[in-house]
Design a protein around this motif. Structure first.
Motif, PDB file in Angstrom:
ATOM      1  N   ASN A  78       0.818  -1.220   0.000  1.00 43.39           N
ATOM      2  CA  ASN A  78       0.000   0.000   0.000  1.00 43.39           C
ATOM      3  C   ASN A  78       0.851   1.269   0.000  1.00 43.39           C
ATOM      4  N   GLY A  79       1.935   1.264   0.774  1.00 46.42           N
ATOM      5  CA  GLY A  79       2.809   2.435   0.810  1.00 46.42           C
ATOM      6  C   GLY A  79       3.464   2.693  -0.543  1.00 46.42           C
ATOM      7  N   ILE A  84       3.534   5.646  -5.805  1.00 48.31           N
ATOM      8  CA  ILE A  84       3.632   5.539  -7.266  1.00 48.31           C
ATOM      9  C   ILE A  84       2.505   6.309  -7.933  1.00 48.31           C
ATOM     10  N   ILE A  85       1.288   6.129  -7.439  1.00 52.36           N
ATOM     11  CA  ILE A  85       0.141   6.805  -8.054  1.00 52.36           C
ATOM     12  C   ILE A  85       0.300   8.323  -7.947  1.00 52.36           C
ATOM     13  N   ARG A  86       0.780   8.798  -6.814  1.00 50.18           N
ATOM     14  CA  ARG A  86       0.980  10.237  -6.641  1.00 50.18           C
ATOM     15  C   ARG A  86       2.113  10.761  -7.531  1.00 50.18           C
ATOM     16  N   GLU A  87       3.193  10.010  -7.626  1.00 46.99           N
ATOM     17  CA  GLU A  87       4.385  10.480  -8.339  1.00 46.99           C
ATOM     18  C   GLU A  87       4.297  10.342  -9.863  1.00 46.99           C
ATOM     19  N   SER A  88       3.751   9.218 -10.349  1.00 52.04           N
ATOM     20  CA  SER A  88       3.804   8.973 -11.802  1.00 52.04           C
ATOM     21  C   SER A  88       2.523   8.429 -12.411  1.00 52.04           C
ATOM     22  N   SER A  89       1.500   8.269 -11.613  1.00 50.78           N
ATOM     23  CA  SER A  89       0.246   7.644 -12.058  1.00 50.78           C
ATOM     24  C   SER A  89       0.480   6.237 -12.613  1.00 50.78           C
ATOM     25  N   GLY A  90       1.570   5.603 -12.213  1.00 53.27           N
ATOM     26  CA  GLY A  90       1.859   4.241 -12.641  1.00 53.27           C
ATOM     27  C   GLY A  90       2.577   4.124 -13.968  1.00 53.27           C
ATOM     28  N   ASN A  91       3.102   5.241 -14.474  1.00 52.88           N
ATOM     29  CA  ASN A  91       3.821   5.238 -15.753  1.00 52.88           C
ATOM     30  C   ASN A  91       5.325   5.071 -15.495  1.00 52.88           C
ATOM     31  N   PRO A  92       5.894   3.906 -15.869  1.00 50.82           N
ATOM     32  CA  PRO A  92       7.321   3.690 -15.592  1.00 50.82           C
ATOM     33  C   PRO A  92       8.251   4.589 -16.405  1.00 50.82           C
ATOM     34  N   TYR A 149      13.493   8.177   5.720  1.00 50.98           N
ATOM     35  CA  TYR A 149      12.241   8.316   6.469  1.00 50.98           C
ATOM     36  C   TYR A 149      11.847   7.070   7.275  1.00 50.98           C
ATOM     37  N   GLY A 150      12.659   6.048   7.232  1.00 53.68           N
ATOM     38  CA  GLY A 150      12.336   4.814   7.943  1.00 53.68           C
ATOM     39  C   GLY A 150      11.619   3.792   7.078  1.00 53.68           C
ATOM     40  N   SER A 151      10.867   4.260   6.089  1.00 59.67           N
ATOM     41  CA  SER A 151      10.133   3.374   5.178  1.00 59.67           C
ATOM     42  C   SER A 151       9.396   4.223   4.149  1.00 59.67           C
ATOM     43  N   ILE A 152       9.142   3.638   3.003  1.00 57.01           N
ATOM     44  CA  ILE A 152       8.307   4.301   1.987  1.00 57.01           C
ATOM     45  C   ILE A 152       6.904   4.528   2.557  1.00 57.01           C
TER      46      ILE A 152
END
Length: 159
Positions: A78-79, A84-92, A149-152
């Motif tokens: 989930n993290g 990923i969705i926030r940063e790239s919308s899932g586009n590699p 940050y300790g974790s994603i």
């Protein structure tokens, strides 16, 4: 020695009889006949992990999580997915050509929008050196997030 000669003769006779009745039966019987007269080698099997992941966002995350677990890098599905969705919308192949990193000539790239120096520093052995490779990008970004940050899982905005 006599037993070996006798066995060959009997085997040949059985094969001839099976061949006359049909070649399919002879082919099936050959391994069985050989197995009864030969001593079996000790079985040595090695467990081979042949897990394959689909070539999509779910598969990339799951493969990354497997590598992360092996390397002791914390993070959850989930993290990772949320970021990923926030940063790239899932586009590699996503690339940010407008932020402060891009203005410095080092744009953020890939699923988790990592800059090349960060990717190079936090690259995880066993993954590709291509920043656009989804698994390499996720794993390096999670390695960086763990150090910072300790974790994603603790990342809720640009990082």
């Amino acid at each position: 020695m006599a037993a070996t000669g006798q066995r060959r003769t009997r085997t040949a006779r059985i094969l001839r009889t099976l061949a006359v009745s049909g070649t399919g039966a002879a082919v099936l019987a050959v391994p069985l006949i050989g197995a009864t007269s030969a001593s079996a080698a000790p079985a040595t099997t090695k467990a081979v992990s042949s897990v394959s992941y689909p070539n999509n966002l779910d598969g990339w995350i799951r493969e990354s999580l497997a590598i992360m677990a092996e390397k002791g890098i914390p993070g959850s599905y989930n993290g990772i997915h949320r970021n990923i969705i926030r940063e790239s919308s899932g586009n590699p192949l996503a690339i940010n050509l407008w932020d402060s990193n891009a203005a410095k000539g080092i744009p953020s790239k890939g699923l988790l929008q990592v800059i090349q120096p960060t990717f190079n520093t936090y690259h995880v052995a066993g993954t590709s050196f291509d920043i656009y490779d989804p698994v390499a990008n996720i794993t390096a970004a999670c390695n960086y997030a763990a150090a910072r940050y300790g974790s994603i899982d603790n990342v809720y905005s640009a990082y």
